[in-house]
Write an enzyme that holds these catalytic residues in place. Structure first.
Site, short mmCIF file in Angstrom:
data_model
loop_
_atom_site.label_atom_id
_atom_site.label_comp_id
_atom_site.label_asym_id
_atom_site.label_seq_id
_atom_site.Cartn_x
_atom_site.Cartn_y
_atom_site.Cartn_z
CB CYS B 9 -0.90 0.00 1.22
SG CYS B 9 -2.02 -1.40 1.25
CB VAL B 14 9.36 4.03 1.32
CG1 VAL B 14 9.76 2.72 1.96
CG2 VAL B 14 10.12 5.18 1.97
CE LYS B 103 9.85 7.79 9.60
NZ LYS B 103 10.75 8.25 8.54
CB ILE B 134 20.73 1.76 10.27
CG1 ILE B 134 21.43 2.88 9.50
CG2 ILE B 134 21.64 1.16 11.33
CD1 ILE B 134 21.79 4.09 10.37
N GLY B 185 15.69 18.81 -2.37
CA GLY B 185 14.76 17.76 -1.99
C GLY B 185 15.13 17.04 -0.70
CG ASP B 199 11.68 12.39 11.39
OD1 ASP B 199 10.82 11.62 10.94
OD2 ASP B 199 12.91 12.16 11.31
CE LYS B 203 13.25 8.95 11.53
NZ LYS B 203 14.11 9.88 10.73
#
Lengths: 434, 434
Positions: B9, B14, B103, B134, B185, B199, B203
């Site tokens: 989906c 990504v 996240k 990672i 970008g 953000d 995480k």
């Protein structure tokens, strides 16, 4: 839930660390594993004053541990090839899972061990065999599972890295720092395994198999140690913007696989160049993820125990999975036997050369001509002032060329009347980590 | 063996990377997973020219994918909170396993999602939610499972690290580099999430839960961005031997847990200080293993896909394991609800202060007196020459002290008639990696 019972064979440096970590962190480990894990029996020739084994069954005969029907998982921490091999094979024959930190055993006899384990449906886990406490097997085998690995390069021997770090930081000779490392217990009385690259070759053998899906092929690793590196090479490399590190390198190329352990000049700004002292680090480059790096303690009692215990918990989990759902020993369901490990003569890299010339006109031209005739192009050439004996050190950096051509050039250089003694050759790799 | 069927989906950055990596490396992935894994259906509002989806069922309605009874694993790569939440919960209700790179969703609504997943016995995997390619979740959750984690610190936002790297290397201002990053970008049109640390806080929330076994508590993370960092701060830090990095830090202390995202001075020789550009790295310190570090691409199409696909393979393996043998979502069978997340006022750290004083006698003494009265001891104090307006920049480094005392000292400093404008305060951490 019924506790899982572990038999711990060996109570030396790693064995005692494993014993103590499992006792100290028992409640956290149980919370993570979802069930208690207990050491049912310890097999060791003698007690270790660092471990309180009063509450545990202790046997002087490790084979009593392996044959104890109560035990689910045998942890082999005695080291060496022969008895360790017998022990692991007996454990497998008895249907027990095995955890080992024994890099030599896995690198040299892993293929037969995994075959036997496959037939009995048991797990053999060996995270602690490479780079001590760094979860490098897990990271490459599972974390990078989506990737075709392009190359990996690692500082996988702490003793060698300790020596090179102190040679650089203090301008000392190899022999001098080695003697100090022996006094401090960082190097063995017979340091051959570490300083001549055999230990690193064991580890590289294992890393390459899990990264590229090939059988373990220790005999095919090109292995060169650090004992010929001089204080002058370290200083010259530094002046040129490089660090000298003892690396294990495995690289996929069009016609096969490079597997090599040797001193290497790498640019100073690389993270790998800044991994110092006894620490280890492995860089793995995947086609999807790009460069990744894993850093930590490559040896020591509790760091290595960290990996042993992680393996024990993984084995406990795999006990609850059907065999087809387990992570394959060497990452791939079937190793690819058709990938050729290239002979060293076939690899391509850049080179650092240090030669000593008699100070007379035309010597630089004769050196340059030999290289040029072998198709080797020069990136930099530095001629120092002559010393008292009228000898001139010449330092060269070449562009990438084939090792066979460099061998021929060095043969011709050493045959020149102008050149005194052997040519020192160190390979140079870019290992871009950006 | 019957192929496992995946519903993908989202076909953005990504999603397209995941689609392409799964196609390109299908044979290696199958050899590793032990069975074929195929994309059965893609749900995306529009096609992506980077992906050839001709051989795959494509739906404009992602809920058609979630309700497709053929599908075993739903991969949620649409991002955001609301629809993504609905999608994931519907997938779980339908008994499907879930892989997500989201996240924000996990940090903010993970507790309920995991509860629902536990009740249905399905796996929810989220390696790609932290630090892109990672394998940091796996390394901490499984690789360091033997350890009590003492602390972790990470560069977990590539945009912020890109900006700070270019400010340092080129002496430019925050605004200037941000504008460039937006053009390239690397930064969003509205950069708030990245540069104000939200953000990174998402995480860090996730990392702290798997490291310390506590529930996800995004609301308790202290969050401070990098938008107030000036070119002068970067230069002063450099002169003092430090780099400024935007870090997420989680530390276990006697009375609770520190959870904080803020700019941090760290010594230049640390590996973390040398992680530059858009790259990410996390250092995790365990009681057995000591310091470990994990480095790589923290974002991007195929690096993030690398983690998404690794999760898919892990889920395929966990499908063959009994539920009790699976790795718990947040590392521990049950989170510990009794650990207090400390308010920022209660943490202890060292500080860098930059103040601008009017150039008159005694100002340094008055500054030193205020700090001393709060029990703050000074490591270094540097008074620059006065500028044209008779203003003197003063740079201070303090020893470790409590944040509440520093707050009071700053309040008093800013009230001094000698001090012009606000006091700039940046926290300083040693983060020893040896």
């Amino acid at each position: 839930m019924k506790p899982v019972k572990v038999g711990l064979c060996g109570l030396g440096t790693v064995g005692s660390g494993t014993f103590n970590v499992m006792q100290r962190n028992a409640s956290e480990i149980t919370r993570r594993a979802g069930r208690p894990i207990m050491i049912e029996q310890v097999g060791a020739r003698r007690d270790n004053p660092d471990c309180d084994t009063t509450a545990v069954l202790v046997s002087r005969d490790i084979f009593e541990v392996v044959n104890n029907p109560e035990i689910d998982i045998i942890v082999e921490l005695i080291g060496g090839y022969d008895t360790a091999y017998e022990l692991v094979m007996q454990a497998i024959a008895n249907g027990k899972h095995v955890v080992t930190a024994n890099k030599a055993l896995i690198a040299v006899r892993g293929n037969e061990i995994f075959q036997a384990a496959r037939e009995k449906g048991v797990v053999v886990a060996f995270e602690a065999a490479v780079a001590g406490g760094i979860p490098i097997i897990k990271s490459i085998r599972e974390g990078l599972t989506a990737n075709q690995i392009n190359w990996l390069a690692g500082i996988i021997n702490g003793t060698g890295n300790y020596i090179l770090t102190h040679m650089r930081d203090e301008g000392r000779t190899f022999e001098d720092v080695l003697a100090e490392a022996q006094t401090l217990g960082y190097a063995e009385a017979d340091p051959t395994f570490d300083v001549e690259g055999i230990d690193a070759a064991h580890k590289l053998t294992i890393l390459a198999s899990i990264a590229f899906g090939v059988p373990l092929q220790f005999d095919h690793v090109y292995t060169e140690g650090i004992s010929r590196i001089s204080a002058e090479d370290v200083a010259q490399a530094d002046a040129l913007g490089y660090a000298i590190k003892h690396l294990g390198i495995a690289r996929r190329v069009a016609n096969g696989l490079e597997l090599r352990v040797h001193p290497t000049l790498i640019p100073k700004q690389r993270l790998l160049a800044n991994v110092d002292g006894v620490k280890n680090a492995v860089m793995a480059h995947g086609d999807a993820v790009g460069p990744t790096l894993y850093y930590g303690a490559g040896a020591g009692s509790e760091p290595t125990a960290s990996s042993v215990v992680a393996d024990i918990v993984d084995v406990v989990r795999e006990m609850g999975a059907d065999v087809a759902s387990r992570v394959p020993y060497l990452a791939f369901a079937e190793p690819n036997r058709d990938v050729e490990i290239l002979p060293m003569e076939a690899i391509e890299t850049a080179y650092y050369l240090r030669l000593v010339a008699v100070d007379r006109p035309g010597v630089l031209a004769r050196v340059a001509t030999i290289l040029s005739e072998q198709g080797i192009s020069i990136e930099a050439i530095i001629q120092k002032d002559a010393n008292d004996a009228d000898l001139v050190p010449i330092i060269l950096l070449t562009h990438r060329t084939r090792e066979s051509e460099m061998n021929e050039a060095i043969r011709q250089l050493e045959a020149l009347a102008d050149i005194a003694g052997d040519v020192m050759r160190i390979r140079v790799e870019s290992l871009n980590d950006q």
